[in-house]
Design a protein around this motif. Structure first.
Motif, PDB file in Angstrom:
ATOM      1  N   ASP A  14       0.823  -1.207   0.000  1.00 13.75           N
ATOM      2  CA  ASP A  14       0.000   0.000   0.000  1.00 13.75           C
ATOM      3  C   ASP A  14       0.864   1.267   0.000  1.00 13.75           C
ATOM      4  OD1 ASP A  14      -3.130   0.431   1.808  1.00 13.75           O
ATOM      5  OD2 ASP A  14      -2.595   0.640  -0.310  1.00 13.75           O
ATOM      6  N   LYS A  16       3.881   1.581  -1.046  1.00 10.90           N
ATOM      7  CA  LYS A  16       4.523   1.683  -2.373  1.00 10.90           C
ATOM      8  C   LYS A  16       3.541   2.275  -3.381  1.00 10.90           C
ATOM      9  CE  LYS A  16       6.075  -1.216  -6.132  1.00 10.90           C
ATOM     10  NZ  LYS A  16       6.202  -2.572  -6.636  1.00 10.90           N
ATOM     11  N   LEU A  17       2.296   1.778  -3.356  1.00  9.21           N
ATOM     12  CA  LEU A  17       1.299   2.265  -4.321  1.00  9.21           C
ATOM     13  C   LEU A  17       0.984   3.735  -4.052  1.00  9.21           C
ATOM     14  CD1 LEU A  17      -1.183  -0.755  -4.427  1.00  9.21           C
ATOM     15  CD2 LEU A  17       0.339  -0.006  -6.252  1.00  9.21           C
ATOM     16  N   GLU A  18       0.906   4.094  -2.801  1.00  7.10           N
ATOM     17  CA  GLU A  18       0.611   5.477  -2.423  1.00  7.10           C
ATOM     18  C   GLU A  18       1.661   6.432  -3.001  1.00  7.10           C
ATOM     19  OE1 GLU A  18      -1.899   8.135  -1.168  1.00  7.10           O
ATOM     20  OE2 GLU A  18      -2.282   5.996  -0.911  1.00  7.10           O
ATOM     21  N   LYS A  19       2.938   5.960  -2.969  1.00  9.02           N
ATOM     22  CA  LYS A  19       4.034   6.816  -3.458  1.00  9.02           C
ATOM     23  C   LYS A  19       4.076   6.873  -4.968  1.00  9.02           C
ATOM     24  CE  LYS A  19       7.739   5.170  -1.393  1.00  9.02           C
ATOM     25  NZ  LYS A  19       9.045   4.945  -0.765  1.00  9.02           N
ATOM     26  N   SER A  20       3.811   5.744  -5.605  1.00 11.46           N
ATOM     27  CA  SER A  20       4.147   5.679  -7.028  1.00 11.46           C
ATOM     28  C   SER A  20       2.964   5.645  -7.989  1.00 11.46           C
ATOM     29  CB  SER A  20       5.051   4.469  -7.286  1.00 11.46           C
ATOM     30  OG  SER A  20       4.419   3.310  -6.808  1.00 11.46           O
ATOM     31  N   LEU A  21       1.769   5.311  -7.500  1.00 17.19           N
ATOM     32  CA  LEU A  21       0.633   5.190  -8.429  1.00 17.19           C
ATOM     33  C   LEU A  21      -0.192   6.462  -8.409  1.00 17.19           C
ATOM     34  CD1 LEU A  21      -1.290   3.479 -10.258  1.00 17.19           C
ATOM     35  CD2 LEU A  21      -2.413   2.725  -8.179  1.00 17.19           C
ATOM     36  N   ARG A  22      -0.528   6.898  -9.585  1.00 14.42           N
ATOM     37  CA  ARG A  22      -1.405   8.070  -9.689  1.00 14.42           C
ATOM     38  C   ARG A  22      -2.524   7.734 -10.672  1.00 14.42           C
ATOM     39  NH1 ARG A  22      -2.147  13.029 -12.176  1.00 14.42           N
ATOM     40  NH2 ARG A  22      -1.010  12.374 -14.023  1.00 14.42           N
ATOM     41  N   LEU A  23      -3.730   8.138 -10.308  1.00 19.16           N
ATOM     42  CA  LEU A  23      -4.836   7.937 -11.230  1.00 19.16           C
ATOM     43  C   LEU A  23      -5.069   9.234 -11.999  1.00 19.16           C
ATOM     44  CD1 LEU A  23      -7.510   5.910  -9.205  1.00 19.16           C
ATOM     45  CD2 LEU A  23      -5.766   5.074 -10.771  1.00 19.16           C
TER      46      LEU A  23
ATOM     47  N   GLN B  15      -9.104   8.877  -5.567  1.00 20.23           N
ATOM     48  CA  GLN B  15      -7.649   9.058  -5.464  1.00 20.23           C
ATOM     49  C   GLN B  15      -7.150   8.515  -4.117  1.00 20.23           C
ATOM     50  OE1 GLN B  15      -4.851   9.427  -7.628  1.00 20.23           O
ATOM     51  NE2 GLN B  15      -5.913  11.219  -8.397  1.00 20.23           N
ATOM     52  N   LYS B  18      -7.104   4.669  -4.292  1.00 25.61           N
ATOM     53  CA  LYS B  18      -6.579   4.092  -5.542  1.00 25.61           C
ATOM     54  C   LYS B  18      -5.834   2.776  -5.276  1.00 25.61           C
ATOM     55  CE  LYS B  18      -2.455   6.828  -5.005  1.00 25.61           C
ATOM     56  NZ  LYS B  18      -1.764   8.065  -5.270  1.00 25.61           N
ATOM     57  N   LYS B  23      -4.993  -2.952  -6.305  1.00 24.97           N
ATOM     58  CA  LYS B  23      -4.736  -4.305  -5.810  1.00 24.97           C
ATOM     59  C   LYS B  23      -5.818  -5.274  -6.270  1.00 24.97           C
ATOM     60  CE  LYS B  23      -3.713  -2.539  -1.699  1.00 24.97           C
ATOM     61  NZ  LYS B  23      -3.425  -2.407  -0.252  1.00 24.97           N
ATOM     62  N   LEU B  93      -5.455   5.629 -17.492  1.00 29.16           N
ATOM     63  CA  LEU B  93      -6.047   5.980 -16.209  1.00 29.16           C
ATOM     64  C   LEU B  93      -5.007   5.821 -15.094  1.00 29.16           C
ATOM     65  CD1 LEU B  93      -8.606   6.777 -14.642  1.00 29.16           C
ATOM     66  CD2 LEU B  93      -9.202   4.363 -14.526  1.00 29.16           C
ATOM     67  N   GLU B  95      -1.167   5.787 -13.851  1.00 28.37           N
ATOM     68  CA  GLU B  95       0.166   6.252 -14.225  1.00 28.37           C
ATOM     69  C   GLU B  95       1.116   6.013 -13.060  1.00 28.37           C
ATOM     70  OE1 GLU B  95      -1.037   9.774 -17.382  1.00 28.37           O
ATOM     71  OE2 GLU B  95      -0.421  10.330 -15.357  1.00 28.37           O
ATOM     72  N   TRP B  96       2.346   5.614 -13.404  1.00 32.62           N
ATOM     73  CA  TRP B  96       3.360   5.347 -12.371  1.00 32.62           C
ATOM     74  C   TRP B  96       4.355   6.484 -12.359  1.00 32.62           C
ATOM     75  CZ3 TRP B  96       2.499   1.394  -9.151  1.00 32.62           C
ATOM     76  CH2 TRP B  96       1.566   0.434  -9.565  1.00 32.62           C
ATOM     77  N   ASP B  98       6.850   7.007  -9.497  1.00 33.28           N
ATOM     78  CA  ASP B  98       8.129   6.739  -8.852  1.00 33.28           C
ATOM     79  C   ASP B  98       8.460   5.272  -8.987  1.00 33.28           C
ATOM     80  OD1 ASP B  98       9.345   6.972  -5.398  1.00 33.28           O
ATOM     81  OD2 ASP B  98      10.309   6.395  -7.278  1.00 33.28           O
TER      82      ASP B  98
END
Lengths: 215, 168
Positions: A14, A16-23, B15, B18, B23, B93, B95-96, B98
């Motif tokens: 979680d 990791k996703l918080e830092k790197s994933l953007r919608l 957001q 997300k 997951k 929709l 995007e990565w 980091d």
């Protein structure tokens, strides 16, 4: 490894996703405005089309019934066709009602059971079709044909009608949702007709029932 | 709340959550394009269902129900005839931002855990995801529509298999 550690891993995931994933939710506007087909809309559309075509078919059958009303065998045959078609249309209307109650916001088991039930409902509609089977061998038998054909005609016609009747009874009694896994010839037949989505829906319904059971 | 504020509030909620949507899409779809499709469909269905959200109920429970129902239905459809919308160019929709490497060992364990989840049936997957999200047995039972006892029994069996897999 303790089960708490699994939850820790999931928490790390979680982070990791918080830092790197953007919608990219600026695209959401486009998603809303473009025409979106959902599984529920497809189910609804197929039932509506079935009801419209079925209604036109029934109207045509009624015209023919009226035209042949003085010919007993023909009138009875078309009468049965009309009754079966009206029942099938009624089943489609009831399914539309069920589809309207399906909400993704309800619990998983109830929602998926309703969806799979609708997808496998073609089997119930097919059962109604089997009832008509014997009458496909009698709908053309006019009084004149009976008179002119005589014994020779009856010698051929009666065995055919008997065969169709026995086939209809066997098919009606055996091709059910419940028999999918107990009778191999039914599974083989359904797969052979290409209704794979129906088979999958019925298998999923069985999985849901197993999932609901307390061990 | 006026429609513009409602819209903004909804997008913020999506957001904020997300991670769970990703997951779930990762657990139900192996293919990257399918994950994007599924994310689009989950977001769209959350928006559509938002009008009917009962504010007396817990938002997260409601969101899990919708997301998991959409994921299971999507997974079971043979043809991806649903919502896939192409935005043109290289727009997606998800995007990565980091991509720096994290703790290697932890990443490996997460990957193994994800692989295990991917092997489960559709309903067991939903159960496992909710457990890992630290939902109570009561909440899990509420989302899935089964009893708490059933949740406990099934979880115990799945956790046993998971421990065995990690010990191998």
């Amino acid at each position: 490894m303790s089960t708490d550690e699994f939850q820790q891993m999931w928490r790390a995931y979680d982070v990791k996703l918080e830092k790197s994933l953007r919608l990219n939710l600026r695209l959401f506007q486009e998603m809303q405005t473009q025409k979106a087909r959902s599984a529920l809309r497809t189910l609804t559309a197929s039932r509506v089309i079935g009801i419209i075509i079925g209604t036109i078919y029934v109207v045509l059958l009624v015209f023919v019934f009226w035209y042949v009303r003085t010919q007993p065998l023909m009138a009875v045959s078309f009468g049965v066709f009309i009754i079966c078609s009206v029942i099938a249309i009624g089943m489609y209307i009831r399914e539309l009602g069920v589809i309207r109650t399906i909400s993704y916001g309800d619990n998983i088991v109830d929602t998926q059971q309703k969806l799979a039930g609708i997808q496998s409902s073609i089997i119930r509609t097919l059962r109604i079709c089997w009832v008509q089977l014997p009458f496909w061998s009698t709908f053309f038998v006019s009084n004149e044909l009976l008179r002119k054909g005589g014994r020779e005609f009856l010698a051929v016609e009666i065995p055919i009608v008997l065969f169709m009747t026995i086939a209809a009874v066997i098919l009606y009694r055996n091709i059910t949702v419940e028999n999918l896994h107990t009778k191999k010839w039914i599974t083989w037949w359904i797969r052979g007709t290409g209704i794979r989505s129906v088979t999958r829906a019925m298998e999923f319904m069985r999985e849901i029932e197993e999932f609901k059971k307390e061990d | 709340m006026n429609p513009t504020d409602q819209h903004a509030a909804f997008l913020q909620l999506i957001q904020d959550n997300k991670g769970i949507l990703f997951k779930i899409s990762h657990s139900y779809c192996h293919d990257r394009n399918d994950r994007e499709d599924l994310m689009q469909e989950m977001v769209y269905q959350l928006w559509k269902s938002g009008q009917r959200f009962d504010t007396h109920r817990k938002f997260s429970t409601w969101m899990y129900r919708i997301a998991l129902n959409v994921a299971i239905s999507f997974y079971r459809r043979q043809r991806r005839s649903g919502l896939k919308i192409s935005f043109g160019g290289d727009l997606h929709l998800m995007e990565w931002e980091d991509r720096t490497e994290g703790d290697g060992e932890m990443e490996e364990k997460i990957e193994l855990l994800q692989q295990f989840i991917n092997q489960l049936g559709e309903l067991d997957k939903a159960l496992m995801i909710l457990y890992l999200e630290e939902k109570s047995y009561r909440e899990i039972a509420d989302v899935l529509g089964i009893t708490e006892t059933n949740v406990a029994t099934k979880l115990s069996r799945i956790k046993g298999r998971l421990k065995q897999q990690f010990m191998q």
